[in-house]
Design a protein around this motif. Structure first.
Motif, mmCIF file in Angstrom:
data_model
loop_
_atom_site.group_PDB
_atom_site.id
_atom_site.type_symbol
_atom_site.label_atom_id
_atom_site.label_comp_id
_atom_site.label_asym_id
_atom_site.label_seq_id
_atom_site.Cartn_x
_atom_site.Cartn_y
_atom_site.Cartn_z
ATOM 1 N N MET A 40 0.802 -1.105 0.057
ATOM 2 C CA MET A 40 -0.033 -0.034 0.043
ATOM 3 C C MET A 40 0.755 1.319 0.025
ATOM 4 O O MET A 40 0.375 2.174 -0.371
ATOM 5 N N LEU A 41 2.073 1.073 0.224
ATOM 6 C CA LEU A 41 2.972 2.414 0.346
ATOM 7 C C LEU A 41 3.194 2.989 -1.114
ATOM 8 O O LEU A 41 2.768 4.126 -1.047
ATOM 9 N N PRO A 42 3.563 2.192 -2.099
ATOM 10 C CA PRO A 42 3.417 2.889 -3.492
ATOM 11 C C PRO A 42 2.054 3.178 -3.987
ATOM 12 O O PRO A 42 2.079 4.061 -4.671
ATOM 13 N N VAL A 43 1.038 2.360 -3.571
ATOM 14 C CA VAL A 43 -0.217 2.607 -4.123
ATOM 15 C C VAL A 43 -0.762 3.898 -3.637
ATOM 16 O O VAL A 43 -1.174 4.743 -4.276
ATOM 17 N N ILE A 44 -0.481 4.313 -2.342
ATOM 18 C CA ILE A 44 -1.181 5.580 -1.641
ATOM 19 C C ILE A 44 -0.302 6.657 -2.354
ATOM 20 O O ILE A 44 -0.758 7.781 -2.805
ATOM 21 N N GLY A 45 0.955 6.375 -2.449
ATOM 22 C CA GLY A 45 1.959 7.371 -3.152
ATOM 23 C C GLY A 45 1.522 7.858 -4.533
ATOM 24 O O GLY A 45 1.679 8.981 -4.764
ATOM 25 N N ILE A 46 1.312 6.712 -5.403
ATOM 26 C CA ILE A 46 0.765 7.035 -6.741
ATOM 27 C C ILE A 46 -0.547 7.959 -6.795
ATOM 28 O O ILE A 46 -0.789 8.774 -7.464
ATOM 29 N N VAL A 47 -1.374 7.435 -6.018
ATOM 30 C CA VAL A 47 -2.791 7.955 -6.019
ATOM 31 C C VAL A 47 -2.748 9.358 -5.464
ATOM 32 O O VAL A 47 -3.458 10.371 -6.310
ATOM 33 N N TYR A 55 16.781 8.814 -0.369
ATOM 34 C CA TYR A 55 16.888 8.099 -1.844
ATOM 35 C C TYR A 55 15.906 6.864 -1.946
ATOM 36 O O TYR A 55 16.102 6.198 -2.923
ATOM 37 N N SER A 56 15.219 6.678 -0.895
ATOM 38 C CA SER A 56 14.412 5.534 -0.823
ATOM 39 C C SER A 56 13.268 5.664 -1.746
ATOM 40 O O SER A 56 12.450 6.675 -1.811
ATOM 41 N N PRO A 57 12.656 4.702 -2.441
ATOM 42 C CA PRO A 57 11.523 4.974 -3.528
ATOM 43 C C PRO A 57 10.373 5.327 -2.726
ATOM 44 O O PRO A 57 9.969 4.826 -1.609
ATOM 45 N N VAL A 58 9.410 5.980 -2.808
ATOM 46 C CA VAL A 58 8.297 6.822 -2.336
ATOM 47 C C VAL A 58 8.523 7.467 -1.127
ATOM 48 O O VAL A 58 8.236 8.657 -1.122
ATOM 49 N N VAL A 59 9.119 6.855 -0.124
ATOM 50 C CA VAL A 59 9.666 7.504 1.054
ATOM 51 C C VAL A 59 10.356 8.880 0.766
ATOM 52 O O VAL A 59 10.112 9.753 1.689
ATOM 53 N N GLY A 60 11.679 8.707 0.036
ATOM 54 C CA GLY A 60 12.269 9.665 -0.024
ATOM 55 C C GLY A 60 11.643 11.064 -0.859
ATOM 56 O O GLY A 60 11.906 12.088 -0.481
ATOM 57 N N GLN A 61 10.800 10.669 -1.771
ATOM 58 C CA GLN A 61 10.153 11.544 -2.699
ATOM 59 C C GLN A 61 9.389 12.487 -1.644
ATOM 60 O O GLN A 61 9.200 13.742 -1.736
ATOM 61 N N TYR A 62 8.396 11.799 -0.823
ATOM 62 C CA TYR A 62 7.392 12.344 -0.079
ATOM 63 C C TYR A 62 8.206 13.023 1.123
ATOM 64 O O TYR A 62 7.795 14.359 1.647
ATOM 65 N N ALA A 63 9.366 12.552 1.632
ATOM 66 C CA ALA A 63 10.031 13.238 2.801
ATOM 67 C C ALA A 63 10.500 14.477 2.164
ATOM 68 O O ALA A 63 10.447 15.671 2.852
ATOM 69 N N ARG A 64 11.063 14.685 0.929
ATOM 70 C CA ARG A 64 11.300 15.967 0.518
ATOM 71 C C ARG A 64 10.405 17.075 0.490
ATOM 72 O O ARG A 64 10.351 18.041 0.704
ATOM 73 N N MET A 65 9.087 16.487 -0.244
ATOM 74 C CA MET A 65 7.997 17.243 -0.122
ATOM 75 C C MET A 65 7.379 17.771 0.937
ATOM 76 O O MET A 65 6.702 18.944 1.037
#
Length: 249
Positions: free
Chosen positions: A20-27, A105-115
């Motif tokens: 669900m981590l990438p699913v919610i991230g993509i949604v 640099y972790s997928p999904v986690v890293g991108q949202y952490a920056r945001m």
């Protein structure tokens, strides 16, 4: 047999949590790309999902106690597992972490952490890390919100003693914000290692704030005393019986 069933439930829970981590991230991505509010909404949605699915699948209910801060403060929490990260962040309106740079640099986690405005630091470079944390906050690179830090620097299993690191005191002194300590018992049910998640009530508790203006040593002594005392009480409430003290370097 009961242990085997709980283990199977834990495997199912863990698997769906990571799916669900990438699913919610993509949604939420279209909203998150253009709005920090959208990024925060995505992170809060994931926190709610994990907490609710933990209750439904493994019988682990998540409970937040105390007065949750909504102003500009430091939040210094006891860290026992991934669950306290989600529960603390999920309770705060605009939480942001001081976190290891490699996690950015972790997928999904890293991108949202920056945001959402998380502050990356290099582990093992204590002096540089403290200066970087303070500089990011004071120059405005750190976005407004509740700055979350773990004073012991890593997950600490119930019953294990570990020192509180000086970076929290330096940040408290330089930033000049109040600090809200957070105690927890989540490691009793969601251990540092292993896949089994135990049924019960996982608690994080926001404690009375420590006002700004104390010296570094005064602040660190008070912070450790209130977090450790209340965490021990919460773990005892959950039925945890500590073994003889074990030192962790």
């Amino acid at each position: 047999m009961r242990d085997a069933i709980q283990w199977v439930r834990s495997i199912i829970f863990n698997a769906q949590m990571y799916v669900m981590l990438p699913v919610i991230g993509i949604v939420y991505l279209p909203w998150a790309l253009f709005s920090r509010r959208g990024a925060n909404a995505a992170c809060h949605a994931y926190c709610r999902w994990v907490c609710k699915s933990a209750e439904l699948i493994v019988g682990l209910r998540c409970e937040v106690r105390g007065e949750v801060p909504t102003d500009e403060v430091m939040v210094a929490g006891k860290h026992q597992s991934f669950l306290d990260v989600l529960m603390i962040f999920g309770a705060l309106p605009r939480g942001k972490f001081i976190m290891k740079r490699i996690l950015m640099y972790s997928p999904v986690v890293g991108q949202y952490a920056r945001m959402i405005g998380c502050i990356p630091v290099d582990r093992g470079k204590r002096g540089a890390a403290i200066r970087k944390m303070v500089a990011d906050v004071n120059t405005g690179k750190a976005v407004p919100g509740q700055l979350i830090i773990y004073p012991q620097g890593t997950r600490i299993a119930p019953g294990v003693k570990a020192p509180y690191k000086t970076g929290t005191g330096a940040l408290y002194k330089e930033v000049g914000q109040d600090c809200v300590p957070v105690a927890c018992n989540v490691g009793v049910f969601w251990p540092k290692r292993g896949v089994t998640r135990k049924p019960g009530v996982a608690v994080v508790e926001f404690l009375p704030r420590i006002k700004s203006g104390l010296t570094g040593p005064e602040f660190m002594a008070k912070l450790e005393e209130v977090i450790e005392t209340r965490s021990d009480a919460l773990m005892a409430e959950a039925g945890f019986v500590p073994k003889p003290p074990v030192a962790q370097s």
